[in-house]
Design a protein around this motif. Structure first.
Motif, short mmCIF file in Angstrom:
data_model
loop_
_atom_site.label_atom_id
_atom_site.label_comp_id
_atom_site.label_asym_id
_atom_site.label_seq_id
_atom_site.Cartn_x
_atom_site.Cartn_y
_atom_site.Cartn_z
N MET A 1 0.84 -1.20 0.00
CA MET A 1 0.00 0.00 0.00
C MET A 1 0.87 1.25 0.00
O MET A 1 1.73 1.42 0.88
N ARG A 2 0.67 2.11 -0.99
CA ARG A 2 1.38 3.38 -1.04
C ARG A 2 0.75 4.36 -0.05
O ARG A 2 -0.43 4.24 0.32
N ILE A 3 1.54 5.37 0.34
CA ILE A 3 1.06 6.31 1.35
C ILE A 3 -0.18 7.06 0.86
O ILE A 3 -1.14 7.25 1.63
N LEU A 4 -0.22 7.47 -0.39
CA LEU A 4 -1.38 8.21 -0.89
C LEU A 4 -2.65 7.37 -0.86
O LEU A 4 -3.76 7.92 -0.84
N GLN A 5 -2.51 6.04 -0.86
CA GLN A 5 -3.68 5.17 -0.78
C GLN A 5 -4.31 5.16 0.61
O GLN A 5 -5.41 4.64 0.79
N LEU A 6 -3.62 5.78 1.57
CA LEU A 6 -4.20 5.92 2.91
C LEU A 6 -5.24 7.04 2.97
O LEU A 6 -6.02 7.11 3.92
N ASP A 7 -5.23 7.89 1.98
CA ASP A 7 -6.15 9.03 1.98
C ASP A 7 -7.60 8.56 2.03
O ASP A 7 -7.99 7.66 1.27
N GLY A 8 -8.37 9.14 2.91
CA GLY A 8 -9.78 8.78 3.03
C GLY A 8 -10.03 7.58 3.93
O GLY A 8 -11.19 7.20 4.14
N PHE B 1 -2.78 -4.34 9.12
CA PHE B 1 -1.59 -3.89 9.83
C PHE B 1 -0.40 -3.87 8.87
O PHE B 1 -0.14 -4.85 8.17
N PHE B 2 0.30 -2.74 8.84
CA PHE B 2 1.50 -2.59 8.04
C PHE B 2 2.59 -1.97 8.90
O PHE B 2 2.31 -1.34 9.93
N GLY B 3 3.83 -2.09 8.46
CA GLY B 3 4.93 -1.38 9.07
C GLY B 3 5.49 -0.37 8.09
O GLY B 3 5.14 -0.34 6.90
N GLY B 4 6.38 0.48 8.58
CA GLY B 4 7.01 1.47 7.72
C GLY B 4 7.77 0.83 6.58
O GLY B 4 7.87 1.40 5.48
N THR B 5 8.32 -0.36 6.82
CA THR B 5 9.05 -1.07 5.76
C THR B 5 8.14 -1.36 4.58
O THR B 5 8.52 -1.22 3.41
N ALA B 6 6.90 -1.78 4.88
CA ALA B 6 5.93 -2.07 3.81
C ALA B 6 5.61 -0.81 3.02
O ALA B 6 5.52 -0.84 1.77
N LEU B 7 5.44 0.31 3.72
CA LEU B 7 5.13 1.56 3.02
C LEU B 7 6.29 1.96 2.11
O LEU B 7 6.07 2.38 0.96
N TRP B 8 7.52 1.82 2.59
CA TRP B 8 8.68 2.22 1.78
C TRP B 8 8.78 1.36 0.52
O TRP B 8 9.00 1.89 -0.58
N PHE B 9 8.65 0.06 0.67
CA PHE B 9 8.78 -0.82 -0.49
C PHE B 9 7.67 -0.56 -1.50
O PHE B 9 7.91 -0.56 -2.72
N ASP C 1 -9.16 1.36 9.67
CA ASP C 1 -8.97 0.55 8.46
C ASP C 1 -7.53 0.04 8.37
O ASP C 1 -7.29 -1.10 7.97
N VAL C 2 -6.59 0.92 8.74
CA VAL C 2 -5.16 0.60 8.64
C VAL C 2 -4.46 1.04 9.92
O VAL C 2 -4.70 2.16 10.41
N VAL C 3 -3.62 0.17 10.45
CA VAL C 3 -2.75 0.52 11.57
C VAL C 3 -1.31 0.34 11.10
O VAL C 3 -0.92 -0.74 10.67
N VAL C 4 -0.55 1.43 11.14
CA VAL C 4 0.88 1.38 10.81
C VAL C 4 1.63 1.18 12.12
O VAL C 4 1.70 2.08 12.95
#
Length: 466
Positions: free
Chosen positions: A1-8, A96-104, A71-74
């Motif tokens: 999941m890209r960061i912009l996909q967290l919008d909304g 649930f995601f971590g910062g590593t997932a967002l970066w990749f 919906d999402v917990v980082v």
């Protein structure tokens, strides 16, 4: 999941260590108007409130009910997704995601691959291996990023200058994040697998499964694995090209001599790589360099200029005739055995014990029947359990065994046995949690107690892009 996909979406952060703060900054940079909730400890609330972010709510109770509201917990890496409250929230649909997932996810190309990226994991040796990889790539004139679990969160990694290559260390807490990101590393190295972090993973089987998700879930283009590790040697990975190190057809050691196939490349004995296992991991690094399309034979001699990392079999110096060795990063009994092997033939007092994660020390005790140091001082939460296991051997006169309340007392007892000749070896084989924030704090305290400047021994060279 890209960061912009967290919008909304309803988004929370769980954990406010360095990784948590990096995730907050990365999200805020791209989504300045996204409401966020932070779950952190009571001690961390003041720091978060000081940001004066009107769209950041701060709470201290990460209950299943509250986590389920998002919906999402980082989450930060140290927070296990197997905690009951996390499992309950996942059952309700929270992701649930971590910062590593967002970066990749942010860095995946159109084909899904994160190009020119080498991920390194393993129970032991991954930090030195990742740093050595970056060192050799830079020695070849390539701008290279060094980041990840080694001390620089990926979300803190600068975007400029653009590196030619990335060397990324991943802990077992982060390997699953790469798989969850949907991105595929170009190259992945797995060095070895021993039982560790069982309190986070829940069992040895799950630890191995989570560690191997870097291969089975993320499906790198090229996988590099240790031919001598029983967990790894027989892996079948249909979506990846598999290469082995430690195998006679590739990069391997014969005693201390480094070979590429049948070609002798160099003697490794004088290299600044503490322990034969680290010299063996040079083979993994050179295999990865070849996987990147570079001349590994030409770069291999630059290992002679490598600067060893702090807290990893780090010789601090000599005081009163005693050599002081800081191996604070040692968190498994297998690591302690490897440390002892580095000083074979010396008079050694081993300081062992720390946070109890339920790891089995019977193999360590069995090794002490045949190749024990002069003395073992137990300490920490699991110190009594280790002491009880070793006591019958000590009573047979195989080594001197004593118990200490803390690190300071353990050092005093080690000095009493060694006098003015020998090695005081801090290789605890267990995490530092409890008395210390992390292994770095434990190593710094050991250095100070031994009479050395903690600041001068703690810096990790080469982090970031160079």
């Amino acid at each position: 999941m890209r960061i912009l996909q967290l919008d909304g979406q309803r988004v929370a952060l769980w954990g406010w260590g360095r990784e948590g703060r990096a995730a907050y900054r990365a999200i805020r940079t791209q989504l300045p108007r996204l409401p966020l909730t932070l779950f952190c400890s009571a001690e961390e609330t003041a720091d978060a409130v000081a940001l004066a972010d009107p769209l950041l709510a701060v709470e201290t109770a990460a209950s299943a009910e509250r986590l389920s509201a998002f919906d999402v917990v980082v989450k930060s890496p140290g927070i296990s997704p197997y905690k009951p409250e996390a499992q309950a929230a996942q059952a309700q649909g929270t992701r649930f995601f971590g910062g590593t997932a967002l970066w990749f996810a942010e860095h995946a190309g159109a084909d899904g691959f994160v190009a020119d990226t080498v991920c390194v994991t393993g129970t032991k040796g991954k930090s030195t291996t990742t740093s050595l990889l970056a060192h050799l790539l830079r020695a070849g004139g390539h701008v290279t990023a060094l980041a990840g679990n080694i001390g620089l969160p990926l979300l803190e990694l600068a975007e400029s200058p653009v590196p030619a290559f990335r060397a990324i260390e991943l802990s077992s807490y982060q390997t699953g994040d790469v798989a969850e990101s949907g991105a595929r590393p170009e190259v992945a190295i797995v060095l070895n697998l021993f039982p560790e972090h069982l309190d986070w993973h829940g069992s040895e089987a799950r630890y191995v499964e989570d560690k191997l998700r870097l291969l089975t879930g993320a499906r790198p283009k090229i996988v590099i694995i240790n031919a001598d590790d029983p967990h790894l040697a027989g892996l079948v990975l249909p979506d990846s090209e598999v290469r082995h190190f430690g195998h006679a057809e590739g990069w391997h050691l014969r005693e201390d001599l480094l070979y590429r196939g049948d070609t002798l490349v160099m003697d490794t004995l004088s290299l600044p790589l503490p322990g034969r296992h680290n010299r063996g991991n040079l083979c993994a690094v050179l295999t990865a360099i070849e996987a990147l399309g570079l001349d590994a034979v030409a770069l291999a001699p630059h290992a002679a200029d490598f600067k060893p990392l702090p807290h990893r079999l780090q010789t601090l110096g000599v005081r009163d005739g005693l050599t002081w060795v800081n191996d604070s990063i040692s968190t498994t009994p297998f690591a302690s055995l490897a440390a002892l092997d580095c000083f074979r033939g010396r008079r050694i007092a081993l300081l062992a014990g720390g946070h109890d994660r339920g790891v089995d020390w019977h193999d360590f005790a069995e090794a002490m029947r045949h190749d024990a140091p002069l003395a073992i001082v137990t300490m920490g939460q699991n110190g009594p359990r280790i002491h009880e296991l070793l006591l019958p051997l000590a009573q047979q006169g195989r080594f001197v065994l004593s118990a200490a309340e803390d690190l300071s007392a353990a050092i005093t007892q080690a000095q009493a046995v060694l006098g003015h000749d020998g090695v005081v070896l801090l290789s605890p084989g267990a995490p530092s949690f409890g008395p210390y924030r992390d292994y770095v704090a434990r190593g710094r305290h050991f250095a100070a107690l031994a009479g050395f400047d903690p600041d001068s021994i703690s810096a990790i060279p080469g982090l970031g892009i160079a």
